[in-house]
Scaffold this motif. Structure first.
Motif, PDB file in Angstrom:
ATOM      1  N   GLU A 134     -16.302  -2.496  19.716  1.00  0.00           N
ATOM      2  CA  GLU A 134     -14.948  -2.872  20.557  1.00  0.00           C
ATOM      3  C   GLU A 134     -14.914  -1.445  21.328  1.00  0.00           C
ATOM      4  OE1 GLU A 134     -13.388  -5.784  20.599  1.00  0.00           O
ATOM      5  OE2 GLU A 134     -14.725  -6.714  19.126  1.00  0.00           O
ATOM      6  N   ILE A 135     -14.337  -1.458  22.538  1.00  0.00           N
ATOM      7  CA  ILE A 135     -14.021  -0.471  23.470  1.00  0.00           C
ATOM      8  C   ILE A 135     -12.815   0.391  22.832  1.00  0.00           C
ATOM      9  CG2 ILE A 135     -13.009   0.120  25.639  1.00  0.00           C
ATOM     10  CD1 ILE A 135     -15.525  -1.464  26.382  1.00  0.00           C
ATOM     11  N   ALA A 136     -12.011  -0.243  22.375  1.00  0.00           N
ATOM     12  CA  ALA A 136     -11.071   0.606  21.565  1.00  0.00           C
ATOM     13  C   ALA A 136     -11.678   1.664  20.681  1.00  0.00           C
ATOM     14  CB  ALA A 136     -10.121  -0.432  21.093  1.00  0.00           C
ATOM     15  N   ASP A 161     -31.051   3.422  17.291  1.00  0.00           N
ATOM     16  CA  ASP A 161     -29.749   3.140  16.764  1.00  0.00           C
ATOM     17  C   ASP A 161     -28.756   2.738  18.065  1.00  0.00           C
ATOM     18  OD1 ASP A 161     -27.486   2.602  15.213  1.00  0.00           O
ATOM     19  OD2 ASP A 161     -27.256   4.862  14.535  1.00  0.00           O
ATOM     20  N   ALA A 162     -28.909   1.607  18.311  1.00  0.00           N
ATOM     21  CA  ALA A 162     -28.122   0.878  19.635  1.00  0.00           C
ATOM     22  C   ALA A 162     -27.170  -0.092  19.218  1.00  0.00           C
ATOM     23  CB  ALA A 162     -29.210   0.181  20.393  1.00  0.00           C
ATOM     24  N   VAL A 163     -25.852   0.168  19.936  1.00  0.00           N
ATOM     25  CA  VAL A 163     -24.807  -0.873  19.681  1.00  0.00           C
ATOM     26  C   VAL A 163     -24.418  -1.405  20.965  1.00  0.00           C
ATOM     27  CG1 VAL A 163     -22.434  -0.809  18.545  1.00  0.00           C
ATOM     28  CG2 VAL A 163     -24.129   0.660  17.828  1.00  0.00           C
ATOM     29  N   ASN A 164     -24.153  -2.811  20.989  1.00  0.00           N
ATOM     30  CA  ASN A 164     -23.611  -3.365  22.258  1.00  0.00           C
ATOM     31  C   ASN A 164     -22.107  -3.260  22.251  1.00  0.00           C
ATOM     32  OD1 ASN A 164     -24.113  -5.012  24.379  1.00  0.00           O
ATOM     33  ND2 ASN A 164     -23.010  -6.798  23.066  1.00  0.00           N
ATOM     34  N   VAL A 165     -21.670  -2.805  23.472  1.00  0.00           N
ATOM     35  CA  VAL A 165     -19.964  -2.841  23.850  1.00  0.00           C
ATOM     36  C   VAL A 165     -19.492  -4.136  24.177  1.00  0.00           C
ATOM     37  CG1 VAL A 165     -18.451  -1.507  25.080  1.00  0.00           C
ATOM     38  CG2 VAL A 165     -20.458  -0.128  24.475  1.00  0.00           C
ATOM     39  N   MET A 198     -17.833  -3.551  30.709  1.00  0.00           N
ATOM     40  CA  MET A 198     -16.816  -2.728  31.816  1.00  0.00           C
ATOM     41  C   MET A 198     -15.569  -3.555  32.048  1.00  0.00           C
ATOM     42  SD  MET A 198     -18.303   0.480  31.976  1.00  0.00           S
ATOM     43  CE  MET A 198     -17.216   0.995  33.543  1.00  0.00           C
ATOM     44  N   GLN A 199     -15.733  -4.877  32.036  1.00  0.00           N
ATOM     45  CA  GLN A 199     -14.644  -5.382  32.366  1.00  0.00           C
ATOM     46  C   GLN A 199     -13.434  -5.095  31.105  1.00  0.00           C
ATOM     47  OE1 GLN A 199     -16.146  -9.543  32.400  1.00  0.00           O
ATOM     48  NE2 GLN A 199     -15.812  -9.709  34.599  1.00  0.00           N
ATOM     49  N   VAL A 200     -13.650  -5.094  30.240  1.00  0.00           N
ATOM     50  CA  VAL A 200     -12.786  -4.796  29.458  1.00  0.00           C
ATOM     51  C   VAL A 200     -12.460  -3.319  29.262  1.00  0.00           C
ATOM     52  CG1 VAL A 200     -12.206  -4.846  26.628  1.00  0.00           C
ATOM     53  CG2 VAL A 200     -13.149  -6.705  27.880  1.00  0.00           C
ATOM     54  N   TRP A 201     -13.272  -2.665  29.500  1.00  0.00           N
ATOM     55  CA  TRP A 201     -13.273  -1.012  29.616  1.00  0.00           C
ATOM     56  C   TRP A 201     -12.164  -1.005  30.654  1.00  0.00           C
ATOM     57  CZ3 TRP A 201     -16.036   3.299  27.947  1.00  0.00           C
ATOM     58  CH2 TRP A 201     -15.855   4.493  28.362  1.00  0.00           C
ATOM     59  N   GLN A 202     -12.264  -1.151  31.692  1.00  0.00           N
ATOM     60  CA  GLN A 202     -11.212  -1.342  32.946  1.00  0.00           C
ATOM     61  C   GLN A 202      -9.976  -1.634  32.558  1.00  0.00           C
ATOM     62  OE1 GLN A 202     -12.280  -2.798  36.670  1.00  0.00           O
ATOM     63  NE2 GLN A 202     -10.805  -1.577  37.663  1.00  0.00           N
ATOM     64  N   ALA A 203      -9.982  -2.984  32.048  1.00  0.00           N
ATOM     65  CA  ALA A 203      -8.690  -3.791  31.593  1.00  0.00           C
ATOM     66  C   ALA A 203      -7.873  -2.634  30.711  1.00  0.00           C
ATOM     67  CB  ALA A 203      -8.951  -4.866  30.992  1.00  0.00           C
ATOM     68  N   MET A 204      -8.386  -2.016  29.751  1.00  0.00           N
ATOM     69  CA  MET A 204      -7.955  -1.188  28.732  1.00  0.00           C
ATOM     70  C   MET A 204      -7.465   0.151  29.284  1.00  0.00           C
ATOM     71  SD  MET A 204      -9.925  -1.953  25.221  1.00  0.00           S
ATOM     72  CE  MET A 204      -8.871  -1.311  24.377  1.00  0.00           C
TER      73      MET A 204
END
Length: 109
Positions: free
Chosen positions: A5-7, A80-84, A88-94
């Motif tokens: 999660e972005i958070a 060692d990759a992780v999907n966000v 960026m929509q949530v990134w900006q909204a947060m």
């Protein structure tokens, strides 16, 4: 698929932005590495040179779909990759900073 999660992202986490050039130019996370999904296979070496040894590569796009595909590919390659989640929509909204290449405030297309 590994997801975050972005958070839960820290300011110093390594972020790979796989959005296309027009999206990147409109606005992106300040310290992200940009390799568009359409160029990813040809530019894979740039990621291996830039990514921290033994650390996560957090992959982000606009909403999480393109980054999910890249994350799956990277995991198959032993990265060692992780999907966000939410991209960026949530990134900006947060309220996370979105900037242009010259450091001015940007926006997410």
């Amino acid at each position: 698929m590994p997801t975050v999660e972005i958070a839960d992202l820290k300011d110093d986490d390594f972020l790979l932005d796989v959005r296309e050039d027009d999206e990147w130019k409109a606005g992106h996370a300040e310290r992200a590495l940009h390799i568009p999904v359409s160029e990813f296979m040809a530019r894979f070496g740039e990621l291996t040179e830039a990514a921290p040894q033994g650390g996560h590569v957090y992959v982000i796009c606009r909403s999480g779909n393109r980054s999910a595909r890249v994350t799956l590919y990277l995991v198959q390659q032993g990265v060692d990759a992780v999907n966000v989640d939410g991209g960026m929509q949530v990134w900006q909204a947060m309220g996370r900073p979105v900037v242009t290449d010259d450091g001015q405030p940007g926006l997410v297309l």
